[in-house]
Write an enzyme that holds these catalytic residues in place. Sequence first.
Site, PDB file in Angstrom:
ATOM      1  CG  LEU A   1       6.752  31.093  53.570  1.00  0.00           C
ATOM      2  CD1 LEU A   1       6.646  30.041  52.481  1.00  0.00           C
ATOM      3  CD2 LEU A   1       6.183  30.547  54.879  1.00  0.00           C
TER       4      LEU A   1
ATOM      5  N   GLY B   1       3.930  35.214  53.722  1.00  0.00           N
ATOM      6  CA  GLY B   1       3.470  34.241  54.715  1.00  0.00           C
ATOM      7  C   GLY B   1       2.898  34.906  55.964  1.00  0.00           C
TER       8      GLY B   1
ATOM      9  CG  ASN C   1       5.967  40.136  49.124  1.00  0.00           C
ATOM     10  OD1 ASN C   1       5.644  39.029  49.538  1.00  0.00           O
ATOM     11  ND2 ASN C   1       7.108  40.713  49.454  1.00  0.00           N
ATOM     12  CD  GLU C   2       3.461  35.118  48.363  1.00  0.00           C
ATOM     13  OE1 GLU C   2       2.855  36.173  48.092  1.00  0.00           O
ATOM     14  OE2 GLU C   2       3.327  34.536  49.452  1.00  0.00           O
TER      15      GLU C   2
HETATM   16  C1  LIG Z   1       5.731  29.478  47.159  1.00  0.00           C
HETATM   17  C2  LIG Z   1       6.323  30.248  48.303  1.00  0.00           C
HETATM   18  C3  LIG Z   1       5.425  31.278  48.908  1.00  0.00           C
HETATM   19  C4  LIG Z   1       6.244  32.237  49.664  1.00  0.00           C
HETATM   20  C5  LIG Z   1       5.808  32.905  50.686  1.00  0.00           C
HETATM   21  C6  LIG Z   1       6.654  33.824  51.458  1.00  0.00           C
HETATM   22  O1  LIG Z   1       6.336  34.144  52.545  1.00  0.00           O
HETATM   23  S1  LIG Z   1       8.120  34.373  50.764  1.00  0.00           S
HETATM   24  C7  LIG Z   1       8.798  35.566  51.884  1.00  0.00           C
HETATM   25  C8  LIG Z   1       8.503  36.936  51.368  1.00  0.00           C
HETATM   26  N1  LIG Z   1       8.898  37.928  52.355  1.00  0.00           N
HETATM   27  C9  LIG Z   1       9.390  39.118  51.996  1.00  0.00           C
HETATM   28  O2  LIG Z   1       9.515  39.413  50.838  1.00  0.00           O
HETATM   29  C10 LIG Z   1       9.771  40.031  53.103  1.00  0.00           C
HETATM   30  C11 LIG Z   1      11.125  40.597  52.890  1.00  0.00           C
HETATM   31  N2  LIG Z   1      11.513  41.423  53.977  1.00  0.00           N
HETATM   32  C12 LIG Z   1      11.230  42.743  54.055  1.00  0.00           C
HETATM   33  O3  LIG Z   1      10.611  43.314  53.197  1.00  0.00           O
HETATM   34  C13 LIG Z   1      11.733  43.479  55.258  1.00  0.00           C
HETATM   35  O4  LIG Z   1      12.684  42.695  55.914  1.00  0.00           O
HETATM   36  C14 LIG Z   1      10.642  43.860  56.257  1.00  0.00           C
HETATM   37  C15 LIG Z   1       9.787  44.961  55.645  1.00  0.00           C
HETATM   38  C16 LIG Z   1       9.766  42.674  56.607  1.00  0.00           C
HETATM   39  C17 LIG Z   1      11.301  44.384  57.547  1.00  0.00           C
HETATM   40  O5  LIG Z   1      12.188  45.400  57.268  1.00  0.00           O
HETATM   41  P1  LIG Z   1      13.320  45.789  58.301  1.00  0.00           P
HETATM   42  O6  LIG Z   1      13.980  47.012  57.762  1.00  0.00           O
HETATM   43  O7  LIG Z   1      12.751  45.815  59.665  1.00  0.00           O
HETATM   44  O8  LIG Z   1      14.319  44.541  58.272  1.00  0.00           O
HETATM   45  P2  LIG Z   1      15.463  44.243  57.172  1.00  0.00           P
HETATM   46  O9  LIG Z   1      14.932  44.355  55.778  1.00  0.00           O
HETATM   47  O10 LIG Z   1      16.666  45.028  57.503  1.00  0.00           O
HETATM   48  O11 LIG Z   1      15.731  42.691  57.450  1.00  0.00           O
HETATM   49  C18 LIG Z   1      16.482  42.239  58.565  1.00  0.00           C
HETATM   50  C19 LIG Z   1      17.147  40.936  58.201  1.00  0.00           C
HETATM   51  O12 LIG Z   1      16.154  39.941  57.965  1.00  0.00           O
HETATM   52  C20 LIG Z   1      16.341  39.368  56.697  1.00  0.00           C
HETATM   53  N3  LIG Z   1      15.044  39.004  56.156  1.00  0.00           N
HETATM   54  C21 LIG Z   1      14.000  39.795  55.931  1.00  0.00           C
HETATM   55  N4  LIG Z   1      12.950  39.089  55.480  1.00  0.00           N
HETATM   56  C22 LIG Z   1      13.351  37.792  55.449  1.00  0.00           C
HETATM   57  C23 LIG Z   1      12.730  36.584  55.090  1.00  0.00           C
HETATM   58  N5  LIG Z   1      11.455  36.540  54.668  1.00  0.00           N
HETATM   59  N6  LIG Z   1      13.426  35.461  55.174  1.00  0.00           N
HETATM   60  C24 LIG Z   1      14.696  35.463  55.590  1.00  0.00           C
HETATM   61  N7  LIG Z   1      15.337  36.582  55.941  1.00  0.00           N
HETATM   62  C25 LIG Z   1      14.677  37.742  55.881  1.00  0.00           C
HETATM   63  C26 LIG Z   1      17.016  40.462  55.879  1.00  0.00           C
HETATM   64  O13 LIG Z   1      17.681  39.931  54.757  1.00  0.00           O
HETATM   65  C27 LIG Z   1      17.953  41.030  56.908  1.00  0.00           C
HETATM   66  O14 LIG Z   1      19.034  40.102  57.041  1.00  0.00           O
HETATM   67  P3  LIG Z   1      20.528  40.627  57.309  1.00  0.00           P
HETATM   68  O15 LIG Z   1      20.855  41.539  56.186  1.00  0.00           O
HETATM   69  O16 LIG Z   1      20.454  41.323  58.641  1.00  0.00           O
HETATM   70  O17 LIG Z   1      21.322  39.358  57.323  1.00  0.00           O
END
Ligand SMILES: CCC/C=C/C(=O)SCCNC(=O)CCNC(=O)[C@H](O)C(C)(C)COP(=O)([O-])OP(=O)([O-])OC[C@H]1O[C@@H](n2cnc3c(N)ncnc32)[C@H](O)[C@@H]1OP(=O)([O-])[O-]
Length: 570
Positions: free
Chosen positions: A377, A422, A445-446
């Site tokens: 998400l 998500g 990983n929530e």
């Molecule tokens: C009740 C609720 C339940 C929730 C469910 C969910 O899904 S919760 C979701 C849980 N999801 C996570 O915890 C996943 C968190 N993300 C990661 O772990 C890594 O981005 C990756 C491993 C997916 C990709 O690595 P990589 O080295 O290829 O990429 P990078 O790390 O360099 O990112 C590039 C840009 O994208 C941005 N951005 C990234 N993710 C999100 C996001 N979800 N959203 C928005 N933005 C996001 C990041 O900040 C960066 O922005 P900047 O600085 O350019 O403005």
Amino acid sequence: MSSHLVDECAAPPKNCFRLVVLGTARVGKTAIVSRFLFNQYDDQYTPTIEDFHRKMYRIRGEVYRLDILDTSGVHPFPAMRRLSFLTGDLFILVYSVDNYESYMEVMRLREQILESKASCKTRTAAPPMIIAGNKADRPESEREVLYDEVAKWVSTVKKCAFLETSAKKNGNINELFQTLFELAKLPPEMSPSLHRRVSIGDQAWEAAKKGISFYPRGKQDDNPLGVVSPHARRPSLRSDLIEAEAKAEQEQRRAEKPSIPKISSALSPYRSQYRSCTWMSLLRQAFQGLVRPAGGQVCRLQVQHRCYNAPAAGHVQVDMNSDTGVATVRLNRPPVNSLNLDVLTELSIALEKLETDRSCRAMVLASAVPGIFSAGLDIMEMYKSTPERCVAFWRALQDAWLNLYGSRLITMAAIEGHSPAGGCLLAMSCDYRVMADGKFQIGLNETRLGIVAPFWFTDVMLCTIGHRETEKALQLGAMYSAQQALSIGLVDKVVPADQVMSTVQTELKSWLQIPDAARVITKTSMRKQVLDRLSSQKEKDAQFFADFILRESVQKSLGAYIASLQKRKS
Ligand SMILES: CCC/C=C/C(=O)SCCNC(=O)CCNC(=O)[C@H](O)C(C)(C)COP(=O)([O-])OP(=O)([O-])OC[C@H]1O[C@@H](n2cnc3c(N)ncnc32)[C@H](O)[C@@H]1OP(=O)([O-])[O-]
């Protein structure tokens, strides 16, 4: 340029409007539209999925465009419906005087439209609506809805009018549109009786479009003209989303009257900061308030109408192979395919369309962004948002998931990159998962973000890897390598990255050999309980999400997580 292109270009944005016609099945929505456009009535009933019409006008020297969306009365397509609420400028809500339930639906529809409009980041005011009590020609003995009851209700609501109509007898149809146009402050000449109907190619119309008189010198050509475009095609869903945001921006601007830089100058400060973004993604992010120019001042974007019909790549690309009956659906929201309201809406719509396409038997869910399946998400949808936006966002996720998990199609996930949270949910909701070996990770990983996986995320994981593994995975917010995921059954096959797609295609062959009916019944019976658990409490779940996510402590955790992502990057 062909005549229909001229039609589309001719009206300036301020003169373009979308009228949405809503109501339950068999109340006469299409008949009303048909009377309005062609003065025709067809006694045969054919259910509508969604019809699009375009009428162009020349009125007092200006060109106007009215798009009409004639929607489905049964709604197997909730996402398309919600989109029609968001993109409509004016609405006709139709019930049938001999069907009380259809009137109840009109009252519900009004609430839903207002709710949808309020959920926009840039809230929009209540749009003009007219209630049409159709089939007023029916004998009194069949009447179930009393005129006075509706009139009393309508008198208590803002920007709303009411008329009883008969599309069959052409009763009050002209008045219906005239009243609505008055309410919307549109030129009254748009009503059927106040302009001359001509056709594309008609000399008067061609001349009027160019702003020259068709009549001999000395005779004024002031007669309002209206023409139904024979080539009208519904703008792409992506254009719709852009249009909806642009309208909301416009509305808010009107209310606040700030000074607004034009798009070119508004975008230039962003460009240097976000060189890797496409123009489209830049625009998207700017709409969401995620991008700020260097000085920190938020620019509002004045979206020029050129982009309305511009062919755009779309966040969800669907490639249907009609020879094999296999559709490939690719998420396409660089940089990480995070799922925001728009992506989820587009995904829902794509899935709904495939579900109704009888030639489609299977779907491969993949990514158009290298190295990423989906980052889950969009965290920015959950951070510093409004309760209305959170609810709308959550509903879009629920719909996308219900469509995917409950799909009759064979669904396969081609996981060619990271797939946290998500993203993992989407993958787990498919029938089969092939993941690329290497550095990529998958998991829910929530808890690491300080949030709790919703019960239906948990249900799907339980069904995939069993109770013990789920308990560990969820508490730890565990992210698994492809090999680890394979060992606990989170994915079904692990292959080198460049073989993911071909492996999916090979696996599909054996699935496609199974007769659909038996497979679908088996799948449905196994997934029903989990689907029903969410379906029966969607609204409660959406409200719970909004309340939970906006708690101060949760917002603090999300803020810290966003900062850690940014820090990791730098
Ligand atoms: C009740 C609720 C339940 C929730 C469910 C969910 O899904 S919760 C979701 C849980 N999801 C996570 O915890 C996943 C968190 N993300 C990661 O772990 C890594 O981005 C990756 C491993 C997916 C990709 O690595 P990589 O080295 O290829 O990429 P990078 O790390 O360099 O990112 C590039 C840009 O994208 C941005 N951005 C990234 N993710 C999100 C996001 N979800 N959203 C928005 N933005 C996001 C990041 O900040 C960066 O922005 P900047 O600085 O350019 O403005």
